[in-house]
Write an enzyme that holds these catalytic residues in place. Structure first.
Site, PDB file in Angstrom:
ATOM      1  N   ASP A   1      21.121  -8.912 -38.614  1.00 16.59           N
ATOM      2  CA  ASP A   1      21.127  -9.214 -37.428  1.00 16.59           C
ATOM      3  C   ASP A   1      22.537  -8.595 -36.863  1.00 16.59           C
ATOM      4  O   ASP A   1      23.613  -9.005 -36.920  1.00 16.59           O
ATOM      5  CB  ASP A   1      21.400 -10.609 -37.146  1.00 16.59           C
ATOM      6  CG  ASP A   1      21.288 -11.110 -35.549  1.00 16.59           C
ATOM      7  OD1 ASP A   1      21.676 -10.371 -34.788  1.00 16.59           O
ATOM      8  OD2 ASP A   1      20.949 -12.164 -35.169  1.00 16.59           O
ATOM      9  N   HIS A   2      22.511  -7.394 -35.907  1.00 17.09           N
ATOM     10  CA  HIS A   2      23.265  -6.810 -35.855  1.00 17.09           C
ATOM     11  C   HIS A   2      24.606  -7.181 -34.937  1.00 17.09           C
ATOM     12  O   HIS A   2      25.689  -6.937 -35.016  1.00 17.09           O
ATOM     13  CB  HIS A   2      22.793  -5.304 -34.924  1.00 17.09           C
ATOM     14  CG  HIS A   2      22.461  -5.668 -33.569  1.00 17.09           C
ATOM     15  ND1 HIS A   2      21.377  -6.187 -33.126  1.00 17.09           N
ATOM     16  CD2 HIS A   2      23.503  -5.587 -32.171  1.00 17.09           C
ATOM     17  CE1 HIS A   2      21.240  -6.273 -31.768  1.00 17.09           C
ATOM     18  NE2 HIS A   2      22.497  -6.054 -31.157  1.00 17.09           N
TER      19      HIS A   2
ATOM     20  N   HIS B   1      20.144 -13.911 -32.299  1.00 15.27           N
ATOM     21  CA  HIS B   1      21.490 -13.689 -31.743  1.00 15.27           C
ATOM     22  C   HIS B   1      22.564 -15.180 -31.450  1.00 15.27           C
ATOM     23  O   HIS B   1      23.564 -15.051 -31.911  1.00 15.27           O
ATOM     24  CB  HIS B   1      21.573 -12.929 -30.766  1.00 15.27           C
ATOM     25  CG  HIS B   1      20.899 -11.442 -30.985  1.00 15.27           C
ATOM     26  ND1 HIS B   1      20.944 -10.834 -32.421  1.00 15.27           N
ATOM     27  CD2 HIS B   1      20.225 -10.524 -30.170  1.00 15.27           C
ATOM     28  CE1 HIS B   1      20.287  -9.467 -32.435  1.00 15.27           C
ATOM     29  NE2 HIS B   1      19.689  -9.434 -31.031  1.00 15.27           N
TER      30      HIS B   1
END
Length: 510
Positions: free
Chosen positions: A197-198, A260
């Protein structure tokens, strides 16, 4: 052997960390993510000498490209999406000589056998000793085929040397996430799996741990005794752009909140870990997510709001509504905005609400977490604003990365009047440099075998359990009328404001 995980007492290390000799295999090498983010990030690591001397990258996709065509395409991608990182021709030439390409049908065994032959040859030529990272930047529906073929051809058999990076979304609900986890666990060990998950790669997200656990003055206040509530906002100004096909089947809840925002929430709410190594952090994140629930699962309308943007004006031009966007079902009930009240049933946070919101076509692009402290027990001073504002600690993830603390100060003059003022820290000003792209850190960590900033299977499933009551309620055909409309360029539907105002609170002005 693969390099050992970094010293758990260190965080944010960069140049000291260099992976062992490595083959990096990029599935989806002709895709948008590879061009925009992955190749530029790996090239920046190469320029900074953070990659080993024995390194090669093999792109994999359906297109019948040669090595030379692939190198030309990736050079064009860096020039377009990271023009400031192109560097001298000689530097790119050295990097390009390490790029290779293998056409592959993701469901065809023969393609994998050809790929393995190429990897074996590169391994022998560069003395890489079997260390390989497979990055699956492909459609989620192709994950099972890719994993099973990699296992059947023996390419991920070595637990200590072979790793798999899996892009989100990891499932679209709890049953599909559990099914995918079962497939993953059947073909490899959890130690090999890096669910990316960036958002966790952003410097300002990682700084939450440093801020909490490296400063003695804040952690004693980080609990229900001093904090009234917490707001987490991830706002986007863009619409669905070219992703209408994907987005209309997912929406804001699946696309943003379940991953996120839940990651930011977990880092903000977790207990201090025993170490900053992989499982030390992830164990605490799992605990706090497992203790989390929507505030009123029996009455979703009372604790969650979904909305869909309608036509409006932004930056001097008229924006079409979501249902008017190309490739969007004109009868779609997919939310482009979600606001939800969560509660965490543990000793630290009992009774403290967490309000999470995210949406598209909002007035400002911003990601932040705001900690609202309780009001003082006795109001001794008058405020110039007629009402004392609570102390607020705000961590700005993007843009204007930094931290600010709002507190009351006496205004100049003979009267004792107070006004809210901000004490502000900005990354750019303090360190004289811009923060690195999130993928820079995460790609390097995957090469090093450091799982700290990657999701574990139980965390993924715990996050899906939190949002399952919302999915169940909102996907009921009889509930489609509850999708509120909000004009593009506004902060969401009126019901989102009411979510807080009915409890005597309000969203922070951004």
């Amino acid at each position: 052997m693969v390099a050992l995980a970094p010293n758990p007492l260190r965080i944010g290390l960069t140049q000291e960390r260099v992976p062992a000799p490595l083959l990096f295999v990029l599935f989806g090498a002709s895709g948008d993510l590879a061009a925009r983010k992955l190749i530029p990030a790996i090239y920046r690591q190469f320029q900074a000498r953070r990659l080993p001397a024995q390194f090669a990258l093999v792109g994999v996709a359906r297109r019948e490209w040669t090595h030379e065509i692939y190198r030309e395409k990736m050079h064009a991608a860096v020039e377009e999406f990271a023009p400031n990182d192109v560097g001298r021709p000689g530097v790119w030439g050295d990097f390009a000589s390490r790029l290779f390409y293998s056409p592959l049908n993701i469901q065809e065994r023969e393609s994998y056998l050809r790929l393995n032959e190429l990897l074996d040859r590169l391994d022998r030529e560069q003395n890489i000793r079997g260390n390989r990272v497979f990055y699956l930047s492909v459609s989620p529906k192709l994950f099972p085929s890719a994993l099973e073929q990699l296992a059947d051809t023996g390419m991920i058999a070595d637990v200590s040397k072979n790793r798999i990076v899996i892009e989100k979304p990891f499932g679209r609900d709890l049953p599909s996430a559990q099914e995918l986890n079962q497939i993953v666990s059947a073909v490899c060990d959890e130690k090999q799996v890096f669910r990316i998950d960036h958002y966790l790669g952003k410097e300002t997200v990682q700084n939450m741990m440093v801020f909490r656990f490296a400063n003695a003055i804040f952690e004693p206040l980080w609990n229900r005794n001093y904090i009234d509530h917490v707001q987490i906002t991830v706002a986007e100004t863009v619409g669905v752009e070219e992703r209408a096909g994907y987005y209309d089947s997912s929406g804001a809840l699946r696309d943003m909140l379940q991953n996120h925002l839940m990651q930011i929430y977990a880092l903000a709410a977790m207990e201090p870990p025993v170490s900053l190594g992989g499982d030390g952090v992830r164990n605490e994140k799992v605990k706090v997510v497992q203790a989390t629930r929507v505030a009123n699962p029996r009455n979703i309308a009372a604790c969650a709001v979904r909305g869909q943007y309608s036509s409006g004006w932004m930056s001097g031009r008229q924006i079409p509504g979501y249902l008017e966007e190309p490739d969007v079902n004109p009868e779609s009930a997919t939310p482009t905005f979600v606001a939800v009240k969560l509660m965490c049933d543990n000793w630290r946070w009992q009774g403290v609400p967490f309000y999470l919101r995210t949406g598209k076509r909002l007035p400002k692009k911003v990601s932040e977490i705001a900690i609202f402290f309780r009001q003082v027990p006795l109001l001794l001073f008058e405020s110039a604003a007629q009402q004392l504002s609570p102390n607020v600690l705000t961590m700005r993830i993007q843009p204007d990365e930094g931290i600010s603390l709002r507190f009351e100060a006496k205004m100049p003059g003979p009267d004792i009047l107070t006004r809210s003022v901000d004490m502000d820290f900005q990354y750019g000003t303090a360190f004289g440099t811009k923060t690195a792209d999130a993928y820079d850190r995460l790609l390097l960590d995957s090469m090093l075998g450091d799982q700290t900033l990657f999701m574990r299977s139980d965390e993924v499933e715990a996050a899906w359990r939190v949002v399952t009551p919302l999915l169940t309620d909102w996907e009921d055909p009889d509930a489609s009328h509850r999708v509120s409309q909000y004009e593009a360029g506004t902060w969401g539907p009126a019901a989102a404001e009411e979510l807080l105002t009915k409890e005597g609170r309000r969203w922070r002005r951004l």
